[in-house]
Every structure is written in C-alpha cells, then in structure tokens.
Write an enzyme that holds these catalytic residues in place. Sequence first.
Site, mmCIF file in Angstrom:
data_model
loop_
_atom_site.group_PDB
_atom_site.id
_atom_site.type_symbol
_atom_site.label_atom_id
_atom_site.label_comp_id
_atom_site.label_asym_id
_atom_site.label_seq_id
_atom_site.Cartn_x
_atom_site.Cartn_y
_atom_site.Cartn_z
ATOM 1 N N TYR A 16 0.807 -1.220 0.000
ATOM 2 C CA TYR A 16 0.000 0.000 0.000
ATOM 3 C C TYR A 16 0.843 1.276 0.000
ATOM 4 O O TYR A 16 0.302 2.367 -0.138
ATOM 5 C CB TYR A 16 -0.946 0.013 1.196
ATOM 6 C CG TYR A 16 -1.933 -1.130 1.174
ATOM 7 C CD1 TYR A 16 -2.976 -1.152 0.258
ATOM 8 C CD2 TYR A 16 -1.806 -2.202 2.057
ATOM 9 C CE1 TYR A 16 -3.877 -2.205 0.221
ATOM 10 C CE2 TYR A 16 -2.706 -3.260 2.029
ATOM 11 C CZ TYR A 16 -3.732 -3.253 1.110
ATOM 12 O OH TYR A 16 -4.628 -4.295 1.067
ATOM 13 N N ASN A 48 -14.205 5.534 4.662
ATOM 14 C CA ASN A 48 -14.370 4.589 5.771
ATOM 15 C C ASN A 48 -13.459 4.871 6.956
ATOM 16 O O ASN A 48 -13.816 4.579 8.098
ATOM 17 C CB ASN A 48 -14.177 3.158 5.279
ATOM 18 C CG ASN A 48 -15.330 2.712 4.413
ATOM 19 O OD1 ASN A 48 -16.472 3.113 4.626
ATOM 20 N ND2 ASN A 48 -15.045 1.900 3.410
ATOM 21 N N PHE A 82 -5.701 -1.010 9.439
ATOM 22 C CA PHE A 82 -6.310 -0.828 8.129
ATOM 23 C C PHE A 82 -7.349 0.284 8.216
ATOM 24 O O PHE A 82 -7.881 0.598 9.281
ATOM 25 C CB PHE A 82 -6.886 -2.125 7.552
ATOM 26 C CG PHE A 82 -5.814 -3.072 7.096
ATOM 27 C CD1 PHE A 82 -5.272 -2.955 5.824
ATOM 28 C CD2 PHE A 82 -5.321 -4.043 7.951
ATOM 29 C CE1 PHE A 82 -4.259 -3.806 5.409
ATOM 30 C CE2 PHE A 82 -4.310 -4.897 7.544
ATOM 31 C CZ PHE A 82 -3.775 -4.780 6.275
ATOM 32 N N ASN A 96 -10.466 0.936 7.493
ATOM 33 C CA ASN A 96 -11.843 0.847 7.988
ATOM 34 C C ASN A 96 -11.960 0.824 9.504
ATOM 35 O O ASN A 96 -13.045 1.024 10.039
ATOM 36 C CB ASN A 96 -12.539 -0.377 7.406
ATOM 37 C CG ASN A 96 -12.690 -0.288 5.906
ATOM 38 O OD1 ASN A 96 -12.291 0.688 5.288
ATOM 39 N ND2 ASN A 96 -13.262 -1.314 5.316
ATOM 40 N N HIS A 152 -4.548 6.123 -1.479
ATOM 41 C CA HIS A 152 -5.255 5.974 -0.203
ATOM 42 C C HIS A 152 -4.315 6.180 0.986
ATOM 43 O O HIS A 152 -4.772 6.402 2.100
ATOM 44 C CB HIS A 152 -5.878 4.582 -0.148
ATOM 45 C CG HIS A 152 -7.244 4.523 0.472
ATOM 46 N ND1 HIS A 152 -8.105 5.594 0.550
ATOM 47 C CD2 HIS A 152 -7.909 3.482 1.053
ATOM 48 C CE1 HIS A 152 -9.232 5.219 1.144
ATOM 49 N NE2 HIS A 152 -9.131 3.952 1.457
#
Length: 193
Positions: A15, A113, A65, A67, A20
């Site tokens: 990532y 989120n 993460f 969320n 993001h």
Amino acid sequence: MLHLLVGLGNPGKEYELTRHNVGFMIIDAIMHHFLFPDFKKKHNALISSGSIRSHKVILAKPYTFMNNSGTPISSIVKLYKIPLDNIIVFHDETDIDFCTIRIKKGGGNAGHNGLKSIDTLLGRDYWRIRFGIGHPSNGYDLSYHVLSQFNNLNAVNNTISNIIEHISLLFENDKSIFKNKVKDLIKYTDISS
C-alpha cells in the site's frame, strides 16, 4: 497544549505510495522534517512524539487498516486527554482535484471509511485536511483508483512540502491562514497528473 496529527492509510508494503495512503505519506514527511524519533507501535498505531516550533505533537498512523482507524485514535485521545479541537486528520479525498488541499472541522465523511470509523468513536468535531487525489476517469473502478500509486509523485511531494512549510499555522485558532498559504503555493506548482 498537546496536538494529535493523524495520517490515514493501510499498513503494508503493497500500500506504500498509493493514493489511499497519502495520509501516511504526510505523517512520515512531518516526522523526518521535524526530526521526530522513530515510530513505536502502541495502541494499534505507529506513534512518535516530538515538537513542531514549540508545540507538543503526537504523530499517529493507525495500524488497523483504513476501515478501523477510529479504534487506535480513540485510545490515544482518551489516554492523553486530547481535546477534539487539537486533532488533525490527514486523508485522501476523491472529490477534490489532484493535489488540492481543503481543511474543515466536522462535517460528513463523504463515504471515507477511515473517517467514518473515527466519527463513530469520537464524533465529528475534529479537523480534517483533505488531500485531493482526483476522481477516476469514466469506467475506472474507484477502489482500484485509491489503491493504485500516484502517476505524478513529484506533484504529491511538492504539495506535502508546502503543507510542512506552513504546518505550524495549524496550531493557531484561524486555520484558514494555513489553507490560504498552501493554496497560494500550489498555484505555482505543476500539478498535472
């Protein structure tokens, strides 16, 4: 007075440098620029404490993460008794043009989120720095867009440098001064994606 600067993102090599994870990228750049100590894992987040021009600051990158970002942030806020007005969350925003910065306190989460998780546990009365990553082209999958790497990393790094140059203004009561300074600098930077 203690301030909490949070960068939202996802942990893991796959990532890194994705749209993001721009919140993580900003926090990493702040840590290096202001010579904060290396991150330590606490409260399900990577945390470093230091100061920015005489302001005591905790930097945090939730390691749960996106969320579930609210869980570690809530723990840090409660442990250090940080008022919501002293929390600034850096995150990606698809509804804003590439490398454009918006700052606001409270409001909705626009389907993000990470913000939704924080809102659920802390409410909405904290500051958000929204970093524009642009909206995907027609027919382009949104989740693929946010989880793919930037096409123009130079523009991203220039915008992050502009944020760092004026970051101490975020600790003042009138945060619009920060917004205007960063916006003026971005005007003169090549940000074509």
